[in-house]
Design a protein around this motif. Sequence first.
Motif, short mmCIF file in Angstrom:
data_model
loop_
_atom_site.label_atom_id
_atom_site.label_comp_id
_atom_site.label_asym_id
_atom_site.label_seq_id
_atom_site.Cartn_x
_atom_site.Cartn_y
_atom_site.Cartn_z
N ALA A 208 -8.50 1.95 -4.57
CA ALA A 208 -8.66 1.43 -3.21
C ALA A 208 -10.02 0.73 -3.09
O ALA A 208 -10.12 -0.35 -2.48
CB ALA A 208 -8.55 2.56 -2.19
N TYR B 4 0.84 -1.20 0.00
CA TYR B 4 0.00 0.00 0.00
C TYR B 4 0.87 1.25 0.00
O TYR B 4 0.66 2.19 -0.77
CB TYR B 4 -0.92 -0.03 1.23
CG TYR B 4 -1.65 1.26 1.48
CD1 TYR B 4 -2.65 1.70 0.62
CD2 TYR B 4 -1.32 2.08 2.58
CE1 TYR B 4 -3.32 2.90 0.85
CE2 TYR B 4 -1.99 3.27 2.81
CZ TYR B 4 -2.99 3.68 1.94
OH TYR B 4 -3.64 4.88 2.16
N VAL C 120 -5.32 0.55 2.95
CA VAL C 120 -6.15 0.62 1.75
C VAL C 120 -7.64 0.69 2.11
O VAL C 120 -8.42 1.36 1.42
CB VAL C 120 -5.80 -0.55 0.80
CG1 VAL C 120 -6.41 -1.84 1.26
CG2 VAL C 120 -6.16 -0.27 -0.62
N PHE D 22 -4.04 -5.79 -0.63
CA PHE D 22 -3.39 -5.31 -1.84
C PHE D 22 -2.95 -6.50 -2.70
O PHE D 22 -2.31 -7.42 -2.20
CB PHE D 22 -2.18 -4.44 -1.50
CG PHE D 22 -1.82 -3.51 -2.63
CD1 PHE D 22 -2.31 -2.22 -2.66
CD2 PHE D 22 -1.04 -3.96 -3.69
CE1 PHE D 22 -2.01 -1.38 -3.72
CE2 PHE D 22 -0.74 -3.13 -4.76
CZ PHE D 22 -1.23 -1.83 -4.76
#
Length: 388
Positions: free
Chosen positions: A90, A28, A59, A101
């Motif tokens: 996101a 992230y 995120v 992620f």
Amino acid sequence: MSGFSANLIAWQRCHGRHDLPWQGGDAYRVWLSEIMLQQTQVATVIPYYRRFVEFFPDVVALADASEEQVLAHWSGLGYYARGRNLHRAARMIVTQHAGKFPEQFEHILALPGVGRSTAAAICAQAYHQRHAILDGNVKRVLTRYCGIAGATAVKSVENQLWLLAESLLPNGHGDEVDVDVDDAICHASFPHYALPISNFPPQAGERANESLRELDVNCEIATYTQALMDMGATLCTRTRPKCASCPVQGACVAYQTGRVAELPTPKVRKVVPERRATFLLVMSGREILLEKRGPSGLWGGLWCLPQRDEGEHEYEPGWTIGEQITLPAFTHVFTHFKLHITPRLLRLVHKPCPMQQAGSVWMDVDDALNAAIPTPVRQLLEKITTGI
Ligand code: SF4
């Protein structure tokens, strides 16, 4: 491992940047820094990055925020499509990857605002996957190192550079390196690594040894990627590159053939169109009238001053103007055009009726400074608050 990658890794260990706030962070944070660094210098990005991460630590927090909040924290960085894409991405990560992620290159590449080089940088730095980066700085390094002529924006040149970028990666087979690092640091037997020993910080030999002897590409790809970035930013700069300190000088085609100044081939400069507009600072007491731009396009989603293009009628019928002052004109440069702005301060006798129109708002000037506004609007509001 090629001499190029081995030398870069050793150089990075001793001379590269090790204190960037996103280094060692998760995917992230690497992603965030990569997006912020597109079009923007490291020194400018750092304070924005710190504030952003504090407010949106992961995120999910970013996905949960409103676009308004995201743009308010992006305000001043410019290129606002990056902020809007970051927010969209996101939300995509939350819906499509359960808030984690993604780790696969293709999944990262599918995120809005992420191109091939950015996806590769995230894979290499966050997940230690073997992918080549090719941002503007790396293009400059490779055109010089390999002596490639032709504007890098030309597709065939860019394709050639991608092939080179791939071929220069540490190869991942745990190759032996045919140099002795202690000798290298004394610049005796390491052909392209000719830095005086006094240039190295304490433990440099130890760290360089580490980088060359632990040839596990899974560990080294992140260092190599950072080395390329550091080299482009600090050594192989656009003007006055520091070739005397360069770890690959001995094999650099541009240096060896005296073509450093002519590479990369400059792009043909187009004439930048120029436009003119009036920005209206419509005030009632300490409140100012702001208008929200549409969701896409220039300053999309941001709060802006009412803008009047050349020939447009400036004032609304409901405004009773007590005082008007024309402030000094200035120019704001966008990627594709220059905007010559004439700011006009209008102090209204009273707020018009109806007070509110769709897409516009009266906001206290101090609150406006914390809202999602573009840089020229911020500069004008700051002038107002300091009494100009
Ligand atoms: Fe760049 Fe100079 Fe190094 Fe060549 S020798 S890669 S031009 S810094």
